[in-house]
Design a protein around this motif. Structure first.
Motif, PDB file in Angstrom:
ATOM      1  N   HIS A 156       0.761  -1.369   0.115  1.00 30.24           N
ATOM      2  CA  HIS A 156       0.159  -0.180   0.063  1.00 30.24           C
ATOM      3  C   HIS A 156       0.846   1.191   0.116  1.00 30.24           C
ATOM      4  CE1 HIS A 156      -3.141  -2.128   0.144  1.00 30.24           C
ATOM      5  NE2 HIS A 156      -3.652  -2.389   1.455  1.00 30.24           N
ATOM      6  N   GLU A 157       2.113   1.253   0.119  1.00 34.54           N
ATOM      7  CA  GLU A 157       2.894   2.442   0.110  1.00 34.54           C
ATOM      8  C   GLU A 157       2.997   2.846  -1.162  1.00 34.54           C
ATOM      9  OE1 GLU A 157       5.892  -1.172  -0.437  1.00 34.54           O
ATOM     10  OE2 GLU A 157       4.005  -0.661   0.553  1.00 34.54           O
ATOM     11  N   SER A 158       2.477   2.373  -2.183  1.00 26.98           N
ATOM     12  CA  SER A 158       2.450   2.889  -3.619  1.00 26.98           C
ATOM     13  C   SER A 158       1.480   3.904  -3.625  1.00 26.98           C
ATOM     14  CB  SER A 158       2.512   1.924  -4.651  1.00 26.98           C
ATOM     15  OG  SER A 158       1.170   1.008  -4.607  1.00 26.98           O
ATOM     16  N   ALA A 196      -4.621 -23.858   9.048  1.00 25.05           N
ATOM     17  CA  ALA A 196      -3.138 -24.297   8.698  1.00 25.05           C
ATOM     18  C   ALA A 196      -2.573 -22.916   7.896  1.00 25.05           C
ATOM     19  CB  ALA A 196      -2.786 -25.606   8.162  1.00 25.05           C
ATOM     20  N   GLY A 197      -1.120 -22.729   8.260  1.00 23.85           N
ATOM     21  CA  GLY A 197      -0.626 -21.453   7.510  1.00 23.85           C
ATOM     22  C   GLY A 197       0.836 -21.451   7.506  1.00 23.85           C
ATOM     23  N   PHE A 198       1.271 -20.471   6.731  1.00 23.89           N
ATOM     24  CA  PHE A 198       2.743 -19.926   6.735  1.00 23.89           C
ATOM     25  C   PHE A 198       2.590 -18.467   6.691  1.00 23.89           C
ATOM     26  CE2 PHE A 198       2.728 -24.386   5.408  1.00 23.89           C
ATOM     27  CZ  PHE A 198       3.629 -25.017   6.074  1.00 23.89           C
ATOM     28  N   ALA A 199       3.750 -17.901   7.221  1.00 25.67           N
ATOM     29  CA  ALA A 199       3.861 -16.520   7.151  1.00 25.67           C
ATOM     30  C   ALA A 199       5.565 -16.156   7.050  1.00 25.67           C
ATOM     31  CB  ALA A 199       3.360 -15.776   8.288  1.00 25.67           C
ATOM     32  N   THR A 200       5.680 -14.947   6.241  1.00 27.10           N
ATOM     33  CA  THR A 200       6.880 -14.541   6.018  1.00 27.10           C
ATOM     34  C   THR A 200       7.037 -12.946   5.999  1.00 27.10           C
ATOM     35  OG1 THR A 200       6.732 -14.642   3.725  1.00 27.10           O
ATOM     36  CG2 THR A 200       7.694 -16.472   4.659  1.00 27.10           C
ATOM     37  N   MET A 201       8.035 -12.427   6.272  1.00 27.92           N
ATOM     38  CA  MET A 201       8.370 -11.047   6.488  1.00 27.92           C
ATOM     39  C   MET A 201       9.710 -10.767   5.412  1.00 27.92           C
ATOM     40  SD  MET A 201       8.611  -8.218   9.416  1.00 27.92           S
ATOM     41  CE  MET A 201      10.026  -8.620  10.028  1.00 27.92           C
ATOM     42  N   LEU A 202       9.570 -10.651   4.325  1.00 31.23           N
ATOM     43  CA  LEU A 202      10.921 -10.507   3.466  1.00 31.23           C
ATOM     44  C   LEU A 202      11.848  -9.395   3.459  1.00 31.23           C
ATOM     45  CD1 LEU A 202       9.470 -12.145   0.078  1.00 31.23           C
ATOM     46  CD2 LEU A 202      10.426 -13.248   1.854  1.00 31.23           C
ATOM     47  N   ARG A 203      11.036  -8.291   3.853  1.00 34.64           N
ATOM     48  CA  ARG A 203      11.615  -6.867   4.332  1.00 34.64           C
ATOM     49  C   ARG A 203      11.400  -6.327   5.344  1.00 34.64           C
ATOM     50  NH1 ARG A 203       9.468  -4.645  -1.345  1.00 34.64           N
ATOM     51  NH2 ARG A 203       7.778  -6.295  -0.872  1.00 34.64           N
ATOM     52  N   LYS A 204      12.401  -5.602   6.000  1.00 33.07           N
ATOM     53  CA  LYS A 204      12.284  -5.219   7.581  1.00 33.07           C
ATOM     54  C   LYS A 204      11.911  -3.397   7.053  1.00 33.07           C
ATOM     55  CE  LYS A 204      15.026  -8.252  10.156  1.00 33.07           C
ATOM     56  NZ  LYS A 204      16.003  -8.338  10.941  1.00 33.07           N
ATOM     57  N   GLU A 205      12.173  -3.265   5.847  1.00 35.47           N
ATOM     58  CA  GLU A 205      11.782  -1.521   5.564  1.00 35.47           C
ATOM     59  C   GLU A 205      10.947  -1.459   4.319  1.00 35.47           C
ATOM     60  OE1 GLU A 205      15.306   0.245   5.916  1.00 35.47           O
ATOM     61  OE2 GLU A 205      15.389   1.034   7.829  1.00 35.47           O
ATOM     62  N   ARG A 206      10.240  -0.533   3.967  1.00 32.87           N
ATOM     63  CA  ARG A 206       9.494  -0.251   3.023  1.00 32.87           C
ATOM     64  C   ARG A 206       9.695   1.395   2.541  1.00 32.87           C
ATOM     65  NH1 ARG A 206       5.839  -4.188   0.526  1.00 32.87           N
ATOM     66  NH2 ARG A 206       6.040  -5.974   1.752  1.00 32.87           N
ATOM     67  N   THR A 207      10.192   1.536   1.463  1.00 31.37           N
ATOM     68  CA  THR A 207      10.010   2.843   0.889  1.00 31.37           C
ATOM     69  C   THR A 207       8.656   3.475   0.221  1.00 31.37           C
ATOM     70  OG1 THR A 207      12.352   2.660   0.226  1.00 31.37           O
ATOM     71  CG2 THR A 207      11.422   4.432  -0.792  1.00 31.37           C
ATOM     72  N   ILE A 208       8.316   4.466   0.897  1.00 32.84           N
ATOM     73  CA  ILE A 208       7.047   5.171   0.292  1.00 32.84           C
ATOM     74  C   ILE A 208       7.380   5.703  -1.257  1.00 32.84           C
ATOM     75  CG2 ILE A 208       5.381   6.814   0.834  1.00 32.84           C
ATOM     76  CD1 ILE A 208       5.899   6.535   3.632  1.00 32.84           C
ATOM     77  N   THR A 209       6.328   5.329  -1.999  1.00 37.82           N
ATOM     78  CA  THR A 209       6.317   6.007  -3.387  1.00 37.82           C
ATOM     79  C   THR A 209       5.254   6.701  -3.764  1.00 37.82           C
ATOM     80  OG1 THR A 209       5.239   3.841  -4.356  1.00 37.82           O
ATOM     81  CG2 THR A 209       7.780   3.841  -4.299  1.00 37.82           C
ATOM     82  N   SER A 210       4.219   6.972  -2.756  1.00 37.86           N
ATOM     83  CA  SER A 210       3.127   7.906  -2.818  1.00 37.86           C
ATOM     84  C   SER A 210       3.424   9.338  -2.300  1.00 37.86           C
ATOM     85  CB  SER A 210       1.947   7.164  -2.177  1.00 37.86           C
ATOM     86  OG  SER A 210       2.185   7.165  -0.726  1.00 37.86           O
ATOM     87  N   ARG A 214       6.989  10.554  -0.520  1.00 37.66           N
ATOM     88  CA  ARG A 214       7.528  10.019  -1.512  1.00 37.66           C
ATOM     89  C   ARG A 214       9.222  10.107  -0.825  1.00 37.66           C
ATOM     90  NH1 ARG A 214       7.444   8.315  -6.845  1.00 37.66           N
ATOM     91  NH2 ARG A 214       5.472   8.998  -7.003  1.00 37.66           N
ATOM     92  N   GLY A 215       9.727   8.584  -0.867  1.00 34.38           N
ATOM     93  CA  GLY A 215      11.182   8.683  -0.528  1.00 34.38           C
ATOM     94  C   GLY A 215      11.340   8.121   0.893  1.00 34.38           C
ATOM     95  N   GLU A 216      10.367   8.633   1.914  1.00 27.85           N
ATOM     96  CA  GLU A 216      10.391   8.141   3.336  1.00 27.85           C
ATOM     97  C   GLU A 216      10.532   6.698   3.316  1.00 27.85           C
ATOM     98  OE1 GLU A 216       8.057   9.856   6.168  1.00 27.85           O
ATOM     99  OE2 GLU A 216       7.791  11.833   5.109  1.00 27.85           O
ATOM    100  N   THR A 217      11.242   6.190   4.389  1.00 26.06           N
ATOM    101  CA  THR A 217      11.413   4.779   5.039  1.00 26.06           C
ATOM    102  C   THR A 217      10.425   4.460   6.065  1.00 26.06           C
ATOM    103  OG1 THR A 217      13.640   4.559   3.682  1.00 26.06           O
ATOM    104  CG2 THR A 217      12.993   2.969   5.378  1.00 26.06           C
ATOM    105  N   ILE A 218       9.720   3.277   5.946  1.00 26.35           N
ATOM    106  CA  ILE A 218       8.991   2.976   7.162  1.00 26.35           C
ATOM    107  C   ILE A 218       9.343   1.670   7.570  1.00 26.35           C
ATOM    108  CG2 ILE A 218       7.074   4.380   6.814  1.00 26.35           C
ATOM    109  CD1 ILE A 218       5.783   2.155   5.420  1.00 26.35           C
TER     110      ILE A 218
END
Length: 366
Positions: A156-158, A196-210, A214-218
């Motif tokens: 949703h950061e887009s 039953a389920g599996f869950a992953t978190m591939l990135r610890k930060e996201r860059t806002i592009t909206s 824009r450009g901020e990291t969360i």
């Protein structure tokens, strides 16, 4: 019929959709909007020509019967408990709470107070989904076999101006989008028995592009890709994927399978959408969407249904039992991922009654 007074707390991004749709339901009397950010409340009041108020004023107003809670997910239960303590019914944006324990606390408080709680999503009351429900209830699919439910996006950061809470505790694709899909599946199939389920978190930060950030990291604090299986009490088994990590795909939002047919269900984030039915041995054909509220965004119909239910002393459809069951199911995906075991669901719920039972001259009216 006497109108039901509504006090709105929270004037963020979603409040505009509610205020616009609420104007179409005569049962609702907006007594005021409030927010911790008074400027936001004043702007929303001016935009929709409704009274501006404060949280304390709305809680104390004897003409306010329902508090519509449009705050961030982490505040849903806190505000809901305050509403109940003030003698008000409470209806919140989804999810009911950020975990099952606090959702259960809210449900118990409502029961002890003799008050109602409810929560979005209410899109399952839209014409597309009520038509799908009609097909299932007709027996056209035969015995329930299963299905698939898929929400997969880059994140949703887009597009969202302030996407931080989507990646904070109480956020993530399951708590954000899962309510739409799982609520719709419960509307079609009934309660869930196991997860039953599996869950992953591939990135610890996201860059806002909206814009405007824009450009901020969360920071990312929750799983962003969740996949698993729901086992329903009626025997159906449904594969579910909720993700903020997928660049693109071709899966349909919801497919429902039976021994005699397959049903393509509209996107549960919307009230409208096409319904397609394949009967065994045949091809997919468009099924006529003949139920109302299939031509726009009616994000508040669940609130209006609750108001009519209060006046007519009947159960409301987007009710606390449904929201709590869905919350437990969503949390179970992560519990299953953490433990490596199938999770038994402790709650159960009746499917909401078809909306057609409360229509008067083709619109919600009783």
């Amino acid at each position: 019929m006497e109108k039901v007074g509504i006090g709105i707390i929270g004037c963020g991004n979603i409040s505009g959709a509610y205020l616009k749709a609420m104007a179409g339901f005569d049962i609702l009397d907006i007594r005021g909007v409030a927010d911790l950010n008074q400027a936001a409340a004043e702007a929303k009041a001016a935009e929709f020509s409704v009274p501006v108020s404060t949280i304390d004023t709305l809680m104390a107003d004897p003409k306010v019967e329902i508090i519509l809670n449009l705050t961030i997910p982490r505040a849903h239960v806190e505000v809901g408990l305050k509403a109940l303590a003030a003698g008000k019914h409470a209806y919140s944006e989804k999810p009911l709470g950020i975990n099952f324990a606090e959702g259960k606390k809210l449900a118990e408080a409502a029961e002890n107070a003799g008050l109602r709680i409810g929560a979005a999503p209410d899109t399952f009351l839209g014409g597309g989904h009520q038509t799908a429900r009609k097909v299932v209830d007709s027996g056209a699919l035969g015995l329930a076999v299963g299905g698939t439910a898929s929400f997969m996006r880059p994140g949703h950061e887009s597009w969202h101006p302030n996407p931080d809470f989507y990646y904070d505790i109480g956020g993530g694709p399951m708590l954000d989008m899962g309510p739409y899909y799982i609520t719709d599946l419960v509307n079609l199939f009934g309660p869930v028995r196991k997860v039953a389920g599996f869950a992953t978190m591939l990135r610890k930060e996201r860059t806002i592009t909206s814009e405007p950030r824009r450009g901020e990291t969360i920071s990312v604090k929750v799983p962003t890709h969740i996949a698993g299986v729901l086992s329903f009490e009626n025997g159906a088994v449904v594969q579910v994927t909720m993700s903020f990590d997928v660049a693109g795909h071709k899966h349909l939002p919801i497919e429902v399978y039976g021994t005699e047919g397959t049903l393509l269900v509209p996107d549960p984030n919307f009230f409208k959408g096409p319904v397609s039915l394949l009967k065994k041995g045949g091809d997919f054909e468009d099924y006529p969407v003949d139920q109302p509220y299939a031509d726009g965004n009616y994000r508040s119909i669940g609130l209006a249904d609750m108001a009519y239910a209060i006046r007519n002393n009947r159960p409301h459809r987007a009710n606390g039992e449904l929201a709590l069951h869905v919350l437990e199911v969503m949390e179970a995906f992560e519990r299953a991922a953490e433990t490596g075991r199938t999770v038994e669901i402790s709650t159960s719920v009746r499917r909401p009654a078809p909306l057609s039972e409360s229509l008067v001259n083709g619109v919600l009216g009783k």
